[in-house]
Design an enzyme around this catalytic site. Structure first.
Site, short mmCIF file in Angstrom:
data_model
loop_
_atom_site.label_atom_id
_atom_site.label_comp_id
_atom_site.label_asym_id
_atom_site.label_seq_id
_atom_site.Cartn_x
_atom_site.Cartn_y
_atom_site.Cartn_z
CD GLU A 71 84.87 55.06 46.43
OE1 GLU A 71 84.67 54.46 47.50
OE2 GLU A 71 84.51 56.23 46.23
CG ASP A 87 90.95 60.14 47.95
OD1 ASP A 87 90.00 60.35 47.18
OD2 ASP A 87 91.02 59.19 48.76
C1 GLC Z 1 83.98 57.41 49.21
C2 GLC Z 1 85.03 57.43 50.29
C3 GLC Z 1 84.34 57.43 51.62
C4 GLC Z 1 83.51 58.68 51.73
C5 GLC Z 1 82.55 58.79 50.56
C6 GLC Z 1 81.99 60.16 50.45
O1 GLC Z 1 83.25 56.24 49.19
O2 GLC Z 1 85.91 56.36 50.12
O3 GLC Z 1 85.25 57.34 52.69
O4 GLC Z 1 82.80 58.68 52.93
O5 GLC Z 1 83.17 58.53 49.33
O6 GLC Z 1 82.97 61.05 49.98
#
Ligand code: GLC
Length: 532
Positions: free
Chosen positions: A264, A99
């Protein structure tokens, strides 16, 4: 053959490392725990694991606040532990996806400490600093995704810094070429070690409007929603220049063989598909969260699948996600019976499926007493049901204390039903949701029609969604009953014989003679068709 690339054919399994397996008794999962459980993942049949952040972090947002991109947080173990996970995963033919959190660092990252130390520090411009608005106060109306203004005042240097999430997560300035190079080098650090790719956190946020214009109000905002929804995120995210950054990131991965870039992205379909990039120079897989966001009925899901298939760019490979560590679990959203239909949908659609740990056990949501709340979002905006803890509770391995997750005190409570709902019990029960997942995964692996075949819509109607997957001469019909009543549908014209390969609720396989196919309530079927 390009269509057999592992990340197209394979199934991704997300591990939230804090909650997977603890080995040292601190109540928090660790890398040695992941190593111990690789046999389970091999048994289940997935192809790749994506591990949520394991880098050094003050854990203000549980690892999504990174203070060193090239290390491992001691809570999770050491670099040696990581290398062992990688080696042991690879020896089982499992890929490992990390990640990458490039939008922001921790406020404890040495870069930020330098940046905030003075206005003339060489790293000042690595972050986003702004003077107060002309009349005083915050530079613009941007809101943090976790509530409250997205600007934090720094008394010592007399400016605000921008944070799209917590104030402990200052945003990097991706318009600065030095930031890009430093971040790309941290990608290379892991790529050289042998990781197979990255899931990139909030990739659509990396570039913000150059002029920092106010976001327009959202006319649809309702007070029970998170505060971020007050404004439409027109200027704070999804800017055209972000695609150059992503293409450059992709180039870094191209320096190595066969690595995957997953982004994402929470955007509507037509904007999401832009993240494949011009001539597919962007993310290999811009995460498609539409199954999480679409109302759960046959009509809406059918419409969604057909729309997605329709807007994908030429050569763009689809993907589907049912759950993750930020969303209520599928079992909590649609109930246990429909969650089995959802499993069949996820694993029979065209495109790479991503599963979330524990969903294969039918985990739902765990009530978190107020004194046990961990999620900073719930703490910032309490009572709106935004808290993510209920979907992050420990994996349920067996019926022993704490479900075999930890010999210590777990960081979040266990589900009350863990003694009956766990890997040990469900793996012995051929009718369980776990065994259903395993069979679906096995079928997807054995039938090219399911993994890389064409998708063809099939007329159905009512509470039934049906489609065909085809590869060469093989035709598989998938029929999903989104309703709680029995249904019957006609086999497609020209089909002589059909054999049910798998049902979500009935055991065995059986032949269907021409005519009607009967569906039990909440049943999904995979049916092999033969012309006749
Ligand atoms: C993404 C992650 C989440 C996190 C956010 C800030 O959406 O999946 O868990 O809080 O980013 O990094």
């Amino acid at each position: 053959m390009p269509e057999t690339t592992w990340w197209k054919r394979g199934i991704v399994y997300q591990i939230y490392p804090r909650s997977f397996q603890d080995t040292n008794g601190d109540g928090i999962g660790d890398l040695q725990g992941i190593s111990q459980r690789l046999d389970y993942l091999q048994w289940l049949g997935v192809d790749a694991i994506w591990i949520s952040p394991i880098f050094p972090s003050p854990m203000a947002d549980f690892g999504y606040d990174v203070s060193d991109y090239c290390g491992i947080d001691p809570i999770f173990g050491t670099l040696d532990d990581f290398d062992r996970v990688l080696e042991q995963a690879h020896s089982r033919n499992l890929k490992v996806i990390l990640d990458f959190v490039p939008n922001h660092t921790s406020d404890q990252h040495p870069w930020f400490l330098e940046s905030r130390s003075s206005r003339t520090n060489p790293k000042r411009d690595w972050y986003i600093w702004r003077d107060p608005a002309p009349g005083g106060g915050v530079p613009n109306n941007w809101i943090s995704n976790f509530g409250g203004p997205a600007w934090e005042w720094d008394e010592a240097t007399g400016q605000y810094y921008y944070h799209a999430f917590l104030k402990e997560q200052p945003d990097l300035n991706w318009r600065n070429p030095e930031v890009r190079e430093a971040m790309f080098d941290s990608l290379r650090f892991w790529l050289r070690r042998g990781v197979d790719g990255f899931r990139v956190d909030v990739i659509w946020h990396l570039i913000k409007d150059a002029e920092f214009r106010n976001n327009p109000p959202n006319p649809g905002y309702q007070s029970h929603q998170a505060e971020i929804n007050k404004y439409l995120q027109v200027h704070s995210a999804d800017q055209p220049e972000v695609h150059d950054v992503i293409a450059a990131m992709r180039q870094v991965l191209e320096e190595y063989e066969d690595r995957v870039l997953i982004g994402e992205i929470y955007l509507p379909l037509e904007r999401l598909v832009a993240y494949y990039g011009k001539d597919l120079s962007g993310a290999h897989l811009p995460f498609n969260f539409q199954l999480i966001q679409t109302a759960w009925n046959a009509h809406e899901i059918e419409k969604l699948v057909n729309e997605y298939e329709g807007v994908l760019p030429d050569g763009g490979w689809p993907n589907w996600v049912l759950g993750n560590h930020d969303q209520p679990r599928i079992g909590a959203r649609i109930g246990k019976a429909q969650a089995r239909v959802a499993a069949m949908l996820l694993l029979t659609l065209r495109g790479t499926p991503t599963m979330y740990y524990g969903d294969e056990l039918g985990m739902t949501k765990v009530e978190i007493p107020p004194e046990s709340v961990q999620d900073p979002w719930e703490k910032n905006e309490p009572g709106l049901g935004l808290g993510r803890d209920p979907a992050r509770t420990p994996m349920q391995w067996d019926s022993s204390p704490n479900a075999g997750f930890t010999p210590g005190e777990p960081w979040l409570p266990l589900a009350p039903d863990f003694q009956t709902c766990n890997v040990e019990v469900l793996s012995q029960d051929s009718g369980s949701v776990l065994c259903l997942y395993r069979r679906l995964i096995d079928l997807r692996r054995r039938h090219l029609a399911l993994s890389i075949g064409q998708y063809l819509p099939v007329q159905s109607g009512g509470q039934v969604f049906a489609y065909e997957r085809r590869h060469g001469a093989e035709r598989l019909l998938i029929v999903l009953n989104f309703g709680h009543a029995a249904q019957a549908i006609d086999l497609p014209d020209g089909v002589g014989k059909a054999r049910v390969l798998l049902s979500t609720v009935r055991s065995g396989d059986w032949h269907v003679e021409a005519g009607c196919l009967d569906l039990a309530p909440d049943e999904g079927l995979i049916v092999a068709l033969e012309e006749g």
